[in-house]
Design an enzyme around this catalytic site. Structure first.
Site, PDB file in Angstrom:
ATOM      1  NE  ARG A 238      -4.447  -0.497   0.213  1.00 36.35           N
ATOM      2  CZ  ARG A 238      -4.740  -1.601  -0.480  1.00 36.35           C
ATOM      3  NH1 ARG A 238      -3.824  -2.173  -1.231  1.00 36.35           N
ATOM      4  NH2 ARG A 238      -5.950  -2.112  -0.459  1.00 36.35           N
ATOM      5  CD  GLU A 267      -2.144   3.740  -5.111  1.00 40.44           C
ATOM      6  OE1 GLU A 267      -3.290   3.325  -5.379  1.00 40.44           O
ATOM      7  OE2 GLU A 267      -1.271   3.013  -4.632  1.00 40.44           O
ATOM      8  CG  HIS A 285      -3.053  -0.315  -6.365  1.00 36.80           C
ATOM      9  ND1 HIS A 285      -3.320   0.479  -5.278  1.00 36.80           N
ATOM     10  CD2 HIS A 285      -3.217  -1.591  -5.916  1.00 36.80           C
ATOM     11  CE1 HIS A 285      -3.638  -0.266  -4.224  1.00 36.80           C
ATOM     12  NE2 HIS A 285      -3.586  -1.534  -4.587  1.00 36.80           N
TER      13      HIS A 285
END
Ligand code: GLV
Length: 325
Positions: A238, A267, A285
Site C-alpha cells: 500500500r 494515488e 496498483h
C-alpha cells in the site's frame, strides 16, 4: 421487495447476474469514479454496497447513509474503511482475502526481476531507437539468484513471495509483528530476524504489510539509510507504507539501486521525482490484476454481500463486533 445494493465500479457481468438473484442492483458499469457527493447520492436507500479501495467509508458517510448494513470491499486491504465507525453504525465490513495471494506474489516477482534486471529501462531504450548494438557493460543489473530476499510482513502474500524464492537459490529473511510458526518457516525456508537486521542484510526488500497507523512510513528516511548500498525495494502492499519523498532521496543519492513500486502515497497522483528516475519500475496498483483473480475478488465480495444481507454471517467479516440492529 428485494433489498437494494450498489456496486460502485464496473464488475464482471456474471457477478452482477449473481447479485441480481438476491437484490435490486444499481451498478456503475460506466466505471466513472464517484466523488463523495455522488457516492452518497447513489447510496440512498441501499442496504449494501460493494466498494473498491478508492471508496472511502467513514463516520461522516455512514451518518448520511442510515439504511446501509454491509460494505463489501473488492480488495484484501481495507484501509479505505473505518471499521470501528462501521461497527458502531451496525454495518458489517468484509474484504477478499486469499483469492489474490498468488497473483500478487507473482507480480511482486515481476517487479523484483524487472527492477533488478532493468527490463523497463532497456525496453524504453530500444523503443526510443537508441540501441546502437551490443556491448559488455550495457544495462548492468543486479543478480537476483543467490541474493538475500528480505520480507517485511509474513502474512499470506509474504509467504507466497518467500516460497517463490526457492527457484532462485536465495537466502530468505523476514520480519513480522509475530514470528511465524516453525512449520511456516520451514515451508518458506525463511529465517526470522529483527527489522534492523532485515534492513541491513536484504539485497531485495519486499513489503507485505497492511496499511495501518502503525505501518505508516514503516519505511522512511531512517530505515532507508539502514539498507545495503545497492539494495532494491519492492512495494506492492500500500502507498503510505513507504515515505515516497524519502525514497526518492534514497534512489537518487543512495543507498538504493532501484525500486519496484505498484502503490504510492496519494494515488493516483505520483511524486513527480519518482517518475523522473530511471532506476524505478512503476505500475498502477495492478498486482492482483490477472483476469481470473480480479474476477475471483469481485465474486468473493458478492458472496460476502449476499451472506451479509441474508444471514448476517459473511465469510470474510472484518468487524464481528458490529452491533446488529
Ligand atoms: C489490493 O490492493 C487489495 O488490497 O486487494
Amino acid at each position: 421487495m428485494k433489498p437494494k445494493v450498489l456496486v460502485t465500479r464496473e464488475v464482471f457481468d456474471d457477478v452482477l447476474a449473481y447479485l441480481a438473484g438476491f437484490f435490486e442492483v444499481a451498478s456503475n458499469q460506466a466505471d466513472l469514479p464517484m466523488d463523495r457527493e455522488t457516492l452518497v447520492r447513489n447510496l440512498a436507500g441501499m442496504s449494501g454496497v460493494m466498494t473498491t479501495l478508492v471508496d472511502r467509508v467513514d463516520a461522516d458517510l455512514l451518518a448520511v447513509c442510515p439504511t446501509l448494513k454491509a460494505v463489501c470491499n473488492i480488495a484484501v486491504g481495507f484501509n479505505n474503511i473505518d471499521l470501528a465507525a462501521c461497527a458502531r453504525a451496525g454495518v458489517m465490513v468484509t474484504n477478499t482475502p486469499g483469492v489474490l495471494d498468488d497473483s500478487t506474489a507473482d507480480f511482486t516477482w515481476a517487479l523484483i526481476l524487472a527492477t533488478a534486471r532493468r527490463v523497463v529501462e532497456s525496453d524504453a531504450h530500444l523503443r526510443a531507437g537508441q540501441w546502437q548494438g551490443w556491448y559488455l557493460k550495457q544495462f548492468l543489473g543486479t543478480d537476483v539468484h543467490h541474493a538475500t530476499l528480505g520480507i517485511l510482513g509474513m502474512g499470506r502474500i509474504g509467504r507466497k513471495v518467500a516460497r517463490r524464492a526457492a527457484g532462485f537459490d536465495m537466502t530468505v529473511l523476514y520480519h513480522n509483528a509475530r514470528q511465524a510458526s516453525a512449520e511456516v518457516e520451514r515451508a518458506c525456508n525463511a529465517t526470522f530476524v529483527s527489522k534492523e537486521a532485515l534492513l541491513a542484510q536484504a539485497d531485495i526488500l519486499c513489503l507485505h504489510v497492511p496499511y495501518t497507523p502503525e505501518t505508516h512510513h514503516i519505511i522512511g528516511r531512517p530505515e532507508l539509510a539502514m539498507m545495503k548500498p545497492g539494495a532494491i525495494l519492492i512495494n506492492a502492499a500500500r502507498g503510505g507504507v513507504v515515505d515516497d519523498a524519502a525514497l526518492v532521496k534514497a534512489l537518487a543519492g543512495g543507498p538504493l539501486a532501484g525500486a519496484g513500486l505498484d502503490v504510492f502515497e496519494n494515488e493516483p497522483a505520483l511524486n513527480p521525482a519518482l517518475v523522473a528516475l530511471a532506476n524505478v519500475v512503476l505500475t498502477p496498483h495492478i498486482a492482483s490484476s490477472s483476469a481470473a483473480t480480479r474476477h475471483g475478488m469481485a465474486m468473493l465480495a458478492a458472496h460476502n454481500l449476499v451472506a451479509a444481507l441474508t444471514t448476517g454471517k459473511p465469510p470474510n467479516l472484518l468487524n464481528p463486533e458490529y452491533r446488529q440492529t
